[in-house]
Design an enzyme around this catalytic site. Structure first.
Site, mmCIF file in Angstrom:
data_model
loop_
_atom_site.group_PDB
_atom_site.id
_atom_site.type_symbol
_atom_site.label_atom_id
_atom_site.label_comp_id
_atom_site.label_asym_id
_atom_site.label_seq_id
_atom_site.Cartn_x
_atom_site.Cartn_y
_atom_site.Cartn_z
ATOM 1 N N LYS A 35 0.839 -1.205 0.000
ATOM 2 C CA LYS A 35 0.000 0.000 0.000
ATOM 3 C C LYS A 35 0.874 1.255 0.000
ATOM 4 C CE LYS A 35 -4.269 -0.237 2.063
ATOM 5 N NZ LYS A 35 -5.221 -0.282 3.178
ATOM 6 N N LYS A 203 -19.908 9.801 17.986
ATOM 7 C CA LYS A 203 -19.669 9.092 16.714
ATOM 8 C C LYS A 203 -20.585 7.874 16.603
ATOM 9 C CE LYS A 203 -18.062 7.446 13.018
ATOM 10 N NZ LYS A 203 -18.463 8.007 11.743
ATOM 11 N N CYS A 259 -19.042 0.746 8.117
ATOM 12 C CA CYS A 259 -19.225 1.391 9.424
ATOM 13 C C CYS A 259 -20.558 1.110 10.118
ATOM 14 C CB CYS A 259 -19.035 2.901 9.283
ATOM 15 S SG CYS A 259 -17.324 3.332 8.959
ATOM 16 N N LYS A 262 -21.126 -2.420 11.788
ATOM 17 C CA LYS A 262 -20.200 -2.731 12.898
ATOM 18 C C LYS A 262 -20.403 -1.765 14.071
ATOM 19 C CE LYS A 262 -15.936 -0.161 11.896
ATOM 20 N NZ LYS A 262 -15.943 0.777 13.017
HETATM 21 N N1 LIG Z 1 -14.365 4.214 5.955
HETATM 22 C C1 LIG Z 1 -15.217 5.118 6.398
HETATM 23 O O1 LIG Z 1 -16.114 5.573 5.690
HETATM 24 C C2 LIG Z 1 -15.110 5.650 7.812
HETATM 25 C C3 LIG Z 1 -15.800 6.811 8.163
HETATM 26 C C4 LIG Z 1 -15.710 7.289 9.468
HETATM 27 C C5 LIG Z 1 -14.940 6.601 10.415
HETATM 28 N N2 LIG Z 1 -14.298 5.460 10.033
HETATM 29 C C6 LIG Z 1 -13.477 4.771 11.046
HETATM 30 O O2 LIG Z 1 -12.117 5.065 10.746
HETATM 31 C C7 LIG Z 1 -11.291 3.933 11.049
HETATM 32 C C8 LIG Z 1 -10.503 3.525 9.806
HETATM 33 O O3 LIG Z 1 -11.417 3.111 8.815
HETATM 34 P P1 LIG Z 1 -10.956 2.836 7.305
HETATM 35 O O4 LIG Z 1 -12.189 2.539 6.538
HETATM 36 O O5 LIG Z 1 -10.048 3.926 6.867
HETATM 37 O O6 LIG Z 1 -10.110 1.489 7.508
HETATM 38 P P2 LIG Z 1 -9.276 0.693 6.411
HETATM 39 O O7 LIG Z 1 -9.448 -0.725 6.752
HETATM 40 O O8 LIG Z 1 -9.593 1.184 5.042
HETATM 41 O O9 LIG Z 1 -7.773 1.130 6.709
HETATM 42 C C9 LIG Z 1 -7.084 0.818 7.875
HETATM 43 C C10 LIG Z 1 -5.593 0.819 7.561
HETATM 44 O O10 LIG Z 1 -4.869 0.647 8.790
HETATM 45 C C11 LIG Z 1 -3.721 -0.136 8.503
HETATM 46 N N3 LIG Z 1 -3.210 -0.693 9.752
HETATM 47 C C12 LIG Z 1 -3.725 -1.703 10.512
HETATM 48 N N4 LIG Z 1 -2.954 -1.904 11.594
HETATM 49 C C13 LIG Z 1 -1.940 -1.000 11.536
HETATM 50 C C14 LIG Z 1 -0.835 -0.709 12.369
HETATM 51 N N5 LIG Z 1 -0.595 -1.367 13.495
HETATM 52 N N6 LIG Z 1 0.013 0.282 11.998
HETATM 53 C C15 LIG Z 1 -0.202 0.967 10.856
HETATM 54 N N7 LIG Z 1 -1.240 0.733 10.020
HETATM 55 C C16 LIG Z 1 -2.100 -0.234 10.355
HETATM 56 C C17 LIG Z 1 -4.231 -1.173 7.519
HETATM 57 O O11 LIG Z 1 -3.185 -1.771 6.804
HETATM 58 C C18 LIG Z 1 -5.138 -0.312 6.640
HETATM 59 O O12 LIG Z 1 -4.446 0.234 5.535
HETATM 60 C C19 LIG Z 1 -12.244 2.852 11.578
HETATM 61 O O13 LIG Z 1 -12.285 2.933 12.979
HETATM 62 C C20 LIG Z 1 -13.592 3.261 11.007
HETATM 63 O O14 LIG Z 1 -14.674 2.814 11.786
HETATM 64 C C21 LIG Z 1 -14.347 4.978 8.762
#
Ligand SMILES: NC(=O)c1ccc[n+]([C@@H]2O[C@H](COP(=O)([O-])OP(=O)(O)OC[C@H]3O[C@@H](n4cnc5c(N)ncnc54)[C@H](O)[C@@H]3O)[C@@H](O)[C@H]2O)c1
Length: 431
Positions: A35, A203, A259, A262
């Site tokens: 990535k 949230k 989201c 979950k």
């Molecule tokens: N996707 C959405 O629309 C959205 C909107 C609001 C809030 N959120 C919240 O934001 C958070 C992230 O969501 P997302 O959709 O971006 O997740 P995602 O799964 O797209 O991305 C998460 C990233 O974190 C990385 N990661 C995991 N463990 C790690 C570590 N120890 N060190 C560094 N990187 C690490 C993964 O490789 C991945 O690239 C979640 O809590 C989600 O509930 C998401």
């Protein structure tokens, strides 16, 4: 300001690029080297309108870098933002393993006075535990914790981040509020100062409320089908009431995505853990999960069974303008149809990475790059997602046969009268 964003998924990349665009020096960090390699080359590993342009601009200006090295990313950062995933565990509670690993990994490099911001969606009570965990690994407690939950929507994530309805900052120290307000000041958005617990609860409450709205309007739509009312007209009428509002009414197959399901699960699990066994939150996901099988059984009767029918499934991701397949309706609809003996041909405007995923998940289904080809000779046209390419397509031109053809409009986007006049049997939701 020197900022580090940990986790370069949907939220992390957008956050990093937007903060960089405000003149901050931002480093995005991920444990996934592929990535990071792509991001370094200016390739966004998922589809999000406007993100690639913003990313390239900030990289070219030297404001945005990507790394897998915690020391490089964290040691000079004044603000470290954790934006890793927080999936559900088997019992519905949130699984904080990625947040814990990220916290432990950043700890050794944390400078004195830095602020660790949790942007990932986590339950109230998480920050004190993280503080303890980080202090133990860092060997000092001279840093601060805050919660800045994210409210962006995939598909409009850049726009939402640049123009948020509000920025919620959950912290306890004045210096932390001041620093984070400075970081968010270019957004020119209302800033809500709260305790970390209230910020985290806000949230979950926002997502659970939006999920409730979808479930509510689905139930009203079901009633409309029994009595000749049209859900679109009902929505128009109730929307004038300022307490109700005209926006965010989506009768259809229910909510999906990464989201809502979950976050509702976590809030329901939390409710049970504190003695509220039978509250609304504990029923919400069940009602939502029952929806697709219930509608599919209804459609089965309408089309006279699925066996041998050619079904064009249009829109495979969980909503328009994204290639995110997490909890997409197609993942439930297609196996259901295949099981019932239908022949499936799928179409989605964003074929990468949707197609490899589609073909892996459904090896007995076909895929086409062309919506016109998908419609050729289809017995049933099932529009799952309101991509402009799908709802803008003139289905009347695709009606070249005299055999019965059904249009199942799961998002109520087509002109029912026009399609009926063209010879289709139209089936919408709640009308
Ligand atoms: N996707 C959405 O629309 C959205 C909107 C609001 C809030 N959120 C919240 O934001 C958070 C992230 O969501 P997302 O959709 O971006 O997740 P995602 O799964 O797209 O991305 C998460 C990233 O974190 C990385 N990661 C995991 N463990 C790690 C570590 N120890 N060190 C560094 N990187 C690490 C993964 O490789 C991945 O690239 C979640 O809590 C989600 O509930 C998401």
């Amino acid at each position: 300001m020197n900022v580090c964003v940990i986790g370069t998924g949907f939220v992390g990349v957008v956050t990093a690029a937007v903060y960089a665009s405000f003149g901050n020096q931002v480093v995005g960090l991920d444990i996934d080297p592929q990535k990071i390699e792509k991001l370094r080359e200016g390739i966004v590993p998922f589809y999000e309108p406007g993100l690639k342009e913003l990313l390239l601009e900030q990289q070219a200006g030297g404001k945005l870098k990507f790394t897998v090295d915690y020391q490089e990313a964290v040691s000079s950062a004044e603000v470290i933002i954790i934006a890793v995933g927080t999936p559900s565990s088997a019992d519905g509670q949130v699984d904080l393993k990625f947040v814990h690993t990220a916290s432990e990994s950043l700890a050794p490099y944390l400078s004195q006075g830095a602020i660790v911001v949790v942007k990932s969606t986590v339950p109230p009570g998480t920050l004190p535990k993280l503080k303890e965990m980080i202090s133990a690994k860092a060997g000092h407690g001279n840093f601060f914790m805050a919660s800045v939950p994210e409210f962006l929507k995939e598909g409009t994530a850049v726009e939402d981040t640049l123009h948020p309805d509000r920025v919620v900052i959950g912290a306890t120290e004045e210096s932390v509020f001041a620093k984070l307000e400075e970081l968010h000041q270019p957004l020119n958005a209302p800033i809500v100062r709260l305790s970390p617990e209230s910020a985290q609860m806000a949230k979950y409450a926002a997502n659970a409320y939006l999920a409730t709205r979808i479930t509510f309007i689905n139930q009203i739509a079901d009633l409309c089908e029994q009595n000749g009312a049209d859900i679109n007209q009902v929505i128009e009428a109730i929307g004038f009431d300022k307490r109700v509002g005209a926006h965010y009414w989506y009768p259809g197959f229910g909510y999906g995505g990464s989201c809502f399901p979950k976050d509702v699960k976590e809030l329901a699990a939390y409710s049970r853990s504190v003695g509220f066994e039978d509250n609304l939150l504990n029923h919400l996901n069940t009602l939502n999960e029952e929806r697709i099988p219930m509608l599919m059984a209804k459609y089965e009767k309408a089309v006279g069974g699925w066996e041998g029918k050619k079904v064009a499934v249009l829109g495979l991701a969980f909503k328009p303008n994204t290639d995110d397949m997490r909890e997409a309706p197609s993942l439930k609809v297609i196996p259901y149809l295949l099981e019932k003996g239908a022949d499936i041909i799928g179409f989605d405007p964003k074929s990468v990475p949707v197609v490899p995923f589609f073909l892996k998940e459904h090896p007995h289904a076909k895929y086409t790059e062309s919506i016109g080809e998908a419609l050729l000779d289809a017995d049933v046209i099932m529009a799952l997602i309101e991509w402009p390419e799908i709802i803008g397509y003139d289905l009347t031109t695709a009606r070249v046969t005299s055999k019965p053809q059904w249009v199942i409009d799961a998002r109520n986007q087509f002109d029912a009268e026009k399609l009926t006049a063209a010879g289709y049997q139209y089936i919408g939701v709640g009308r």
